[in-house]
Each structure stands twice: as structure tokens, then as C-alpha cells.
Design an enzyme around this catalytic site. Structure first.
Site, PDB file in Angstrom:
ATOM      1  N   GLU A 184      16.754  -6.659  -4.422  1.00  0.00           N
ATOM      2  CA  GLU A 184      17.170  -6.999  -3.062  1.00  0.00           C
ATOM      3  C   GLU A 184      17.700  -8.436  -3.088  1.00  0.00           C
ATOM      4  O   GLU A 184      16.953  -9.396  -2.927  1.00  0.00           O
ATOM      5  CB  GLU A 184      16.012  -6.876  -2.072  1.00  0.00           C
ATOM      6  CG  GLU A 184      16.496  -7.040  -0.633  1.00  0.00           C
ATOM      7  CD  GLU A 184      15.407  -7.487   0.332  1.00  0.00           C
ATOM      8  OE1 GLU A 184      15.563  -7.249   1.533  1.00  0.00           O
ATOM      9  OE2 GLU A 184      14.422  -8.088  -0.117  1.00  0.00           O
ATOM     10  N   TRP A 222     -25.911  -8.422  -1.386  1.00  0.00           N
ATOM     11  CA  TRP A 222     -24.975  -9.493  -1.028  1.00  0.00           C
ATOM     12  C   TRP A 222     -25.600 -10.873  -1.235  1.00  0.00           C
ATOM     13  O   TRP A 222     -25.294 -11.836  -0.533  1.00  0.00           O
ATOM     14  CB  TRP A 222     -24.477  -9.343   0.413  1.00  0.00           C
ATOM     15  CG  TRP A 222     -23.756  -8.038   0.637  1.00  0.00           C
ATOM     16  CD1 TRP A 222     -24.291  -6.883   1.112  1.00  0.00           C
ATOM     17  CD2 TRP A 222     -22.375  -7.760   0.360  1.00  0.00           C
ATOM     18  NE1 TRP A 222     -23.339  -5.886   1.163  1.00  0.00           N
ATOM     19  CE2 TRP A 222     -22.141  -6.404   0.704  1.00  0.00           C
ATOM     20  CE3 TRP A 222     -21.309  -8.515  -0.128  1.00  0.00           C
ATOM     21  CZ2 TRP A 222     -20.905  -5.789   0.571  1.00  0.00           C
ATOM     22  CZ3 TRP A 222     -20.073  -7.907  -0.260  1.00  0.00           C
ATOM     23  CH2 TRP A 222     -19.875  -6.561   0.082  1.00  0.00           C
ATOM     24  N   LYS A 280     -17.661  -8.210  -3.514  1.00  0.00           N
ATOM     25  CA  LYS A 280     -16.736  -9.332  -3.427  1.00  0.00           C
ATOM     26  C   LYS A 280     -17.118 -10.331  -4.515  1.00  0.00           C
ATOM     27  O   LYS A 280     -18.094 -10.134  -5.253  1.00  0.00           O
ATOM     28  CB  LYS A 280     -16.806 -10.011  -2.053  1.00  0.00           C
ATOM     29  CG  LYS A 280     -16.271  -9.200  -0.891  1.00  0.00           C
ATOM     30  CD  LYS A 280     -16.227 -10.052   0.381  1.00  0.00           C
ATOM     31  CE  LYS A 280     -15.673  -9.271   1.556  1.00  0.00           C
ATOM     32  NZ  LYS A 280     -15.496 -10.141   2.760  1.00  0.00           N
ATOM     33  N   ASP A 323      11.501  -6.712  -3.996  1.00  0.00           N
ATOM     34  CA  ASP A 323      11.765  -7.301  -2.693  1.00  0.00           C
ATOM     35  C   ASP A 323      12.010  -8.806  -2.815  1.00  0.00           C
ATOM     36  O   ASP A 323      11.418  -9.485  -3.652  1.00  0.00           O
ATOM     37  CB  ASP A 323      10.566  -7.060  -1.768  1.00  0.00           C
ATOM     38  CG  ASP A 323      10.742  -7.697  -0.413  1.00  0.00           C
ATOM     39  OD1 ASP A 323      11.612  -7.226   0.338  1.00  0.00           O
ATOM     40  OD2 ASP A 323      10.033  -8.681  -0.118  1.00  0.00           O
TER      41      ASP A 323
END
Length: 684
Positions: free
Chosen positions: A402, A97, A132, A348
Site C-alpha cells: 500500500e 495472579w 499476563k 499496510d
């Protein structure tokens, strides 16, 4: 590439060029707008093909960005689009990290990259490795999750999400090569479901458990489409999956990518198509997990300033004009279709996308609302591109929108001047049922209003009818069953209990679903468990309920218990779908009203080869009830909601054959029409 609003232009005397306008002459003043939308799409496609070769190649950002293995060079490439970033590095357990250990180099197009050769990293960057990306910008430095991350996992103690290298030794082997959507889905009967809340136990369910325990129920019930919610990774479980953080990541709460593939493969084996509830209308505002402020500019993926925030959803709004955002979202469409064999999408929040006002507090009373300055033409272009891409990759895929605004042409082909979807959700129908049950006494139901609400839709644009979906079942409201039964749903559901409230609830629950299916559209949707009147509501674990799973599960034991009335509702649901499928009811065209009797609360109509007789009267049963029918012949009952197997009172003989007779110069039938009963007849 943001355009000015495509303002309406007065129609000229020349005949309409677009089939959409030929079909609806009221669109004539707006044909220039429709033509410009069409031309803009054609120009964008031409530009994409000139630069990338094809739309599908343009929609391949996920194959370049993120962590991708290069078999030729033997190593991983990691790339991230972050044009405003000052520095970017890759961090993870493979380098302790260390934010300085693995810096990325910026390329001309704002993409940062690094190559990680096997000879150095093959023993460190392995299956399950966590990672990450560290982004330094003018607003500081942050550890972020990559935009095209394929898998995010949450630490059980810190609740922090991290990316996870996912490279299983054995790739998933699909066995669904013979599955074809048109063969399985002649008309869509859709089962909307959430994997996590699908089990009886008070826990988060898994993909494997859903495949093993729930798919057989869906198949036995007669549904041919499974619509899955909450698949795209989201940090807050209680968001129902609608605040997405990682658009390419399968939610790890429910299992692994291979386990989701197993679920879809098994659904295909059972003849069930699988639709993804895809959320491209907005994104979670979280910076730790999502895309917000990724490169520090404040407007990388989303609009700058107030326009980038949804006022009602507390989330971020995409800038659909940006080529990179188009590419990101279109690549997402391609990824789910190809990698996971989804058979289409339920998009959606379409209304929010289509308009700058997002449909909030707006009534759509005239056509000018669909073509004026409040329309987001960039969003329309994106949706047209998404429809085009979907058809290129999987021609038979289903696209459901939708939308509550009624945008003309939303569900018509692009070449006709439409936006390219297949179906829109009939969002007004469930709202109507809830309002009716909340505010109107049974004896005051207006059948004219009922007929209007259930049949009022744009001609030529197919609709998904439903009495309730997840929206109606969420905490803050109640299921239809709970509105109907109230406290009786806990105290009077034994099959021998004569309680009148429970009897009313059983009768009306059946009538509401059958009326919705037969009148409301060209497809039908049910939310998981509602087929047997699942009680109460859905409420996910949260601080306010003591992190309980009690209301975030489905109580299948209620439907399976032979002593309870819930099984009657489930048996009726299966019989209703069998009747509809055997008659190709949803493909039979619009209904024809034959008789509406407000005094006796009787409604008679025909659709295709089926004759429907509904009595909504509270207590009046009428022998020798006579009404007009268009075709002479002999009729028999094929579905009777009053049948004892459906919790009825067996007042009508299903074996009797009814013959037409002439009275007052017209053909008529005579039936015993019992209160709160629906009969479906077929001419022999």
C-alpha cells in the site's frame, strides 16, 4: 545499525549495472544508492546467516519468546525480551495472579525466562488458563500482555484483555496440501473483506460463519483471492484492525485460531488464495494491551521521543534498525505463513514506513524524493528482508504494497535493484473517481484525464486497480454507489422503477468498475459488498452511534432480492470477471488507445484479445459509429453493460457479428454506440 541517508551520487559514464536502471534510464543518477541498498541487504543477510544459520532461523523468535511448550523437558518455557526491565514475573489464574509467585530470571541478551514443569503446573496451567506478565521498571510496575502472545481474550464486563493458554487436545488437520497459488491465481482478482462486518445480522461475524456463508459468494462471484482485514488482535474494534496490539494473536472477536484455519482451509478447497492485511507500519499506543513502553525504556520496539509517534495516526512507530525489532517482525511474517497457511500479504502503510515524513503533505514530483535524506533506509532494508523471507518460506506467495508515493523498484525483484514486492495498490484511481463524482458534472468528464489517471503507472511494476476499497467506504465518506444514487438508493431501486437518477447510477457503476479493471492494472480488487453497490458506508459500533452494528454489516438481501436493481450490479460484476479471466486480460500487457472522441464522449482501446468501446455521454446514442481497429476480421460482443440482465435497456444486439471494412485507407468497425454503455468485443 542505523545508517546515514544514502544520498544520491552522480552517475558515471559506465553503463547501468542494475536491470532496474537499464529499464528506467532516469534512475541512472541514483544507481549508486540502489547498489548500496542492495549491498546493505546482502551484508545483513550474511550477518544473520553467520549468527543464526539462515534467515528463517533468525525469524523464529516466536518459538523462543512467549509461552512455548517443551515436550522434551515436559513443561512450559516463558520468555520475554525486556532489556530495560528491573524485574519480570508471570502472573495468572494458575498462581492466583500473585506478582511475587513466579519471578523470571534475566539472561545476558535482555531476555527474562522461567520454566514451568508439568509435575507442578500441568493441572494449573491448562487450556484456557489466563495470564499476563508483570514488568517492573524505572517508571513503575505494570501488568502487560506478552509481546508474542498467541491469543488474547477480552473480559465481557471489565473489557480487560488477558493472554490465554491455547493448547487444544486435537490439533487442526489441514487438507490443503494440493493447493498451489500459481494454479489458483493466474491473475489476482482480490476480494477485500472484514470478517466481523460480513454478515447480514447486526452482530460481530465469526470465522466459521464467514467460511460457511461468505466464501461461497466469493467463489460464485469469480474472485480468486481473499484479502482479510483485522485478523491481528486489536483492542478497538472500530480501528478496522489497523491499531494492532498483539501481532501474533488471531483476533478472538471472530473465533479461535482453529476456526481461522478452517476458514483458510475451506478457501483453499474452493480454489481461493488468502492474503493477510499485515500491519508492520505502526502499532497501537495502548500500554495495557500493546508493546508501547513495555520495558520502561520508552524505546524498546519503537523510536525514542517524537520520532516514535505517528503524527496523523496516534500510534507508535517501529525502530526498524534494531536487530530485535527486525527479528520480531520477520518472525511475525513467518508465523502467519506457516501456522495459518496464508498465501501472502498486503502490507499496510508502506508510504509511512518508507519516509521520515510518512508521506503526509508531500507531493512526490521528482526522483530525488525517493533517494534523499527523507527516505528511511532502515525501513527499506526491513521490507527487503521481509520479501526475502516470504520467498524462502512460500515461493509463490503474493506481496502487495500500500504505497501512494510511487517509490521506483518497490515492485521489482531484489536482484534487479528493487524492494521485492509483486504489486502496489493504485491508490490514485479510487480518489479520482470520488473527486470526479463529487465535483464534475457528467457532461464535463474529461476522457483525456480519465485515460491518464487509469493508465499512468510505472512500467514493469504491477499494480492492483480498484474503484473503491475500505478506505472509500469508511464513515466520513460514501461508497461509489451512494455517490451515484444518493437518496435514490433508498427509494428507487425496484427493478421496474424508471427513476433517471437510479438508471444513471446503475449505468455508471458498471462503467466505472469495467474501466478500472480493464485500464488500471495487472490485478483487480473489490471491497466486500461493493460488487452489488452496497449502499451507504461502514461505521463500526461506537459511542457516537449508540454502539450500533447497523452500518457494520453487509445487506446481502439487497443482492439476493430478484425485484431490486442491486442484483444487476452483482451479475455484471461476475460477468466482468469471467470476461477478464477468459482472456487473461490482466496479464495481457498495457492497453492501446485506438480512439478518443471528446464530443461524443467515446473511448475505444484494446487490451490483449479484447476491444473495449466506452460511451460516457449523458444522452447521445450514435448509430453507425465508425472507428479504427488494427486487425481485420469479424468481431462479436462478449460483454454488454446495456444488457437487460445487467439493468440495461437492451439497445444493442449481442448476437450480431461485426465485420471490419476499409475506409480512408484504414480498417474500421461500425457499431451502434449507446449512451452510458460499455461494449467488449472479441475478434473471431
Amino acid at each position: 545499525m542505523t545508517s546515514e541517508p544514502l544520498a544520491p551520487v552522480a552517475s558515471e559514464e559506465s553503463p547501468a549495472r542494475l536491470p532496474l536502471v537499464q529499464h528506467d534510464p532516469w534512475l541512472a543518477p541514483y544507481e549508486p544508492v540502489l547498489l548500496r541498498r542492495q549491498a546493505r541487504l546482502e551484508q545483513r543477510l550474511a550477518d544473520i546467516r553467520a549468527e543464526y544459520g539462515s534467515l528463517s532461523k533468525f525469524a523464529s523468535a516466536h518459538q523462543r519468546l512467549g509461552l512455548n511448550y517443551d515436550g522434551r523437558r515436559r513443561g512450559y518455557w516463558f520468555r520475554e525480551w525486556a532489556p530495560a526491565a528491573q524485574a519480570v514475573s508471570l502472573i495468572g489464574d494458575f498462581n492466583g495472579w500473585d506478582r511475587q509467585a513466579t519471578p523470571l530470571t534475566r539472561t545476558a541478551d535482555g531476555v527474562w525466562e522461567v520454566f514451568l514443569p508439568d509435575k507442578e503446573y500441568q493441572d494449573r496451567l491448562t487450556h484456557y488458563s489466563l495470564y499476563k506478565v508483570h514488568v517492573v521498571s524505572g517508571r513503575g510496575a505494570q501488568d502487560r500482555l506478552p509481546a508474542t502472545l498467541r491469543r488474547a481474550v477480552q473480559h465481557p464486563d471489565t473489557k480487560d484483555f488477558a493472554g490465554q493458554v491455547w493448547k487444544p487436545a486435537q490439533p487442526f488437520v489441514w487438507t490443503d496440501q494440493k493447493f498451489r497459488v500459481p494454479n489458483a491465481v493466474r491473475e489476482p482478482f482480490i476480494y477485500e473483506a472484514h470478517v466481523g462486518m460480513a454478515l447480514e445480522e447486526g452482530k460481530v461475524g465469526s470465522y466459521l460463519e464467514f467460511a460457511d456463508q461468505i466464501l461461497p459468494r466469493i467463489q460464485a462471484a469469480g474472485y480468486n483471492c481473499l484479502q482479510l482485514m483485522a485478523i491481528m488482535e486489536h483492542p478497538y474494534y472500530g480501528s478496522f484492525g489497523y491499531h494492532v496490539a498483539n501481532f501474533f494473536a488471531v483476533s478472538s472477536r471472530f473465533g479461535t485460531p482453529e476456526e481461522l484455519k478452517h476458514l483458510i482451509n475451506e478457501a483453499h478447497r474452493r480454489g481461493i488464495a488468502v492474503l493477510l492485511d499485515v500491519v508492520h507500519s505502526h502499532a497501537v499506543k495502548n500500554e495495557a494491551e500493546g508493546l508501547a513502553n513495555f520495558d520502561g525504556s520508552g524505546h524498546q520496539y519503537f523510536h525514542a521521543g517524537a520520532r516514535g509517534n505517528h503524527p496523523g495516526w496516534d500510534s507508535k512507530l517501529f525502530d526498524y534498525a534494531k536487530p530485535e525489532v527486525q527479528q520480531f517482525l520477520l518472525s511475525n511474517v513467518r508465523y502467519w505463513l506457516e501456522e495459518f497457511h496464508f498465501d501472502g500479504f498486503r502490507f499496510d502503510g508502506i508510504t509511512s514506513m518508507l519516509y521520515h515524513h510518512h508521506g503526509e503533505g508531500v507531493s512526490f514530483g521528482g526522483y530525488e524524493a525517493y533517494f534523499g535524506p527523507e527516505v528511511d533506509e532502515d525501513a527499506i532494508l526491513y521490507l527487503q528482508l521481509a520479501a526475502t523471507l516470504t520467498r524462502e518460506i512460500k515461493r509463490s506467495a503474493l506481496l502487495i504494497a500500500e504505497d501512494m508515493s510511487g517509490m521506483p523498484g518497490l515492485c521489482r525483484p531484489l536482484e534487479e535493484g528493487g524492494i521485492g514486492f509483486d504489486y502496489r495498490l493504485a491508490m490514485g484511481i479510487p480518489d479520482y473517481w470520488i473527486k470526479l463524482l463529487k465535483h464534475t458534472r457528467d457532461e464535463n468528464w474529461n476522457l483525456h484525464d480519465l485515460w491518464h489517471v487509469l493508465t499512468n503507472r510505472r512500467a514493469g511494476e504491477k499494480t492492483v486497480a480498484y474503484a473503491e476499497s475500505h478506505d472509500q467506504a469508511l464513515v466520513g465518506d460514501k461508497t461509489l454507489a451512494h455517490w451515484l444514487f444518493d437518496q435514490a438508493i433508498y427509494e428507487h431501486m425496484h427493478q421496474d422503477d424508471p427513476d433517471p437518477v437510479a438508471a444513471r447510477g446503475v449505468a455508471l457503476h458498471k462503467l466505472i468498475r469495467l474501466a478500472t479493471l480493464s485500464l488500471g492494472g495487472e490485478a483487480y480488487l473489490n471491497f466486500i459488498g461493493n460488487e452489488f453497490g452496497h449502499p451507504e458506508w461502514v461505521d463500526f459500533p461506537r459511542e457516537g452511534n449508540g454502539w450500533s452494528h447497523h452500518f457494520a454489516r453487509r445487506q446481502w438481501n439487497l443482492a439476493d432480492n430478484p425485484d431490486l436493481k442491486f442484483r444487476f450490479l452483482q451479475q455484471f460484476d461476475a460477468a466482468m470477471l469471467t470476461m477478464a479471466k477468459s482472456a487473461r486480460l490482466l496479464a495481457a500487457g498495457p492497453t492501446r488507445q485506438l480512439h478518443l472522441d471528446s464530443e461524443n464522449q467515446v473511448l475505444v482501446f484494446e487490451r490483449g484479445r479484447r476491444l473495449f468501446v466506452f460511451s460516457f455521454h449523458v444522452d447521445r446514442s450514435v448509430p453507425d459509429y465508425r472507428f479504427f481497429v488494427p486487425a481485420v476480421g469479424r468481431y462479436r460482443i462478449v460483454l454488454n453493460s446495456d444488457d437487460a440482465q445487467f439493468g440495461g435497456f437492451n439497445r444493442v444486439d449481442d448476437e450480431y457479428v461485426y465485420e471490419t471494412f476499409e475506409e480512408d485507407g484504414v480498417n474500421k468497425l461500425s457499431l451502434y454506440v449507446t449512451n452510458r454503455t460499455a461494449l467488449v468485443l472479441e475478434r473471431q
